[in-house]
Scaffold this motif. Structure first.
Motif, PDB file in Angstrom:
ATOM      1  N   ALA A   1       0.842  -1.201   0.000  1.00 24.83           N
ATOM      2  CA  ALA A   1       0.000   0.000   0.000  1.00 24.83           C
ATOM      3  C   ALA A   1       0.876   1.249   0.000  1.00 24.83           C
ATOM      4  CB  ALA A   1      -0.924  -0.011   1.205  1.00 24.83           C
TER       5      ALA A   1
ATOM      6  N   CYS B   1       0.252   2.020  -6.835  1.00 24.29           N
ATOM      7  CA  CYS B   1      -1.193   2.252  -6.959  1.00 24.29           C
ATOM      8  C   CYS B   1      -1.564   2.804  -8.330  1.00 24.29           C
ATOM      9  CB  CYS B   1      -1.658   3.242  -5.898  1.00 24.29           C
ATOM     10  SG  CYS B   1      -1.593   2.570  -4.245  1.00 24.29           S
TER      11      CYS B   1
ATOM     12  N   ALA C   1      -4.411  -0.806  -5.152  1.00 25.78           N
ATOM     13  CA  ALA C   1      -3.131  -1.501  -5.281  1.00 25.78           C
ATOM     14  C   ALA C   1      -3.070  -2.249  -6.607  1.00 25.78           C
ATOM     15  CB  ALA C   1      -2.953  -2.468  -4.121  1.00 25.78           C
TER      16      ALA C   1
ATOM     17  N   THR D   1      -6.713   1.620  -1.625  1.00 29.44           N
ATOM     18  CA  THR D   1      -5.718   2.187  -0.720  1.00 29.44           C
ATOM     19  C   THR D   1      -6.077   3.620  -0.333  1.00 29.44           C
ATOM     20  OG1 THR D   1      -4.360   2.811  -2.620  1.00 29.44           O
ATOM     21  CG2 THR D   1      -3.831   0.723  -1.516  1.00 29.44           C
TER      22      THR D   1
ATOM     23  N   GLU E   1      -4.917   4.459   3.443  1.00 29.55           N
ATOM     24  CA  GLU E   1      -3.935   3.673   4.152  1.00 29.55           C
ATOM     25  C   GLU E   1      -2.554   3.917   3.555  1.00 29.55           C
ATOM     26  OE1 GLU E   1      -4.469  -0.673   2.003  1.00 29.55           O
ATOM     27  OE2 GLU E   1      -5.651  -0.291   3.785  1.00 29.55           O
ATOM     28  N   LEU E   2      -2.444   5.013   2.791  1.00 26.50           N
ATOM     29  CA  LEU E   2      -1.172   5.396   2.185  1.00 26.50           C
ATOM     30  C   LEU E   2      -0.378   6.271   3.138  1.00 26.50           C
ATOM     31  CD1 LEU E   2      -2.402   6.288  -1.413  1.00 26.50           C
ATOM     32  CD2 LEU E   2      -1.292   4.194  -0.671  1.00 26.50           C
TER      33      LEU E   2
END
Length: 119
Positions: A26, A31, A89, A105, A117-118
């Motif tokens: 992540a 991404c 992702a 992500t 969640e980056l």
């Protein structure tokens, strides 16, 4: 001959398990980003928040999203029929060979980061 087949089978299973169980990275470098209108919001897996975008093949999900912070009814009321931007992702697994299930992500709505969640 039988011993060779057993060895090849074990190597294949080890490779399969390695590819299937490796963690999803992540970070922004791993991404892809897509924008679209939310057409459907459901629960899937184990408390995963599943999002379908109009005109897109496949689904996007926030892992354990309903366990961590979202309520399905509130999320649906707020985002169904609205345009969002999803970073997901770029990850392949043999459990999803056609890559139709994508791990979210980051989710943004306008300028608001709804979920990330980056780093």
């Amino acid at each position: 001959m039988k011993k060779t087949i057993i060895i090849l089978f074990c190597v294949f299973m080890a490779l399969f398990l390695f590819l299937a169980l490796r963690p999803i990275s992540a970070d922004r470098g791993n991404c892809k980003t897509i924008s679209g209108t939310v057409s459907e919001v459901t629960e899937g897996g184990v408390k995963d928040l599943v999002i379908k975008l109009s005109g897109q093949d496949g689904i996007f999900y926030i892992n354990r999203g309903l366990e961590k912070r979202f309520k399905l009814s509130e999320f649906t009321a707020r985002f169904k029929g609205r345009e969002v931007t999803i970073s997901f992702a770029d990850h392949w697994t043999p459990l999803d060979p056609l890559n139709k299930t994508k791990h979210i992500t980051e989710l943004t709505f306008g300028q608001e980061v709804v979920f990330s969640e980056l780093d």
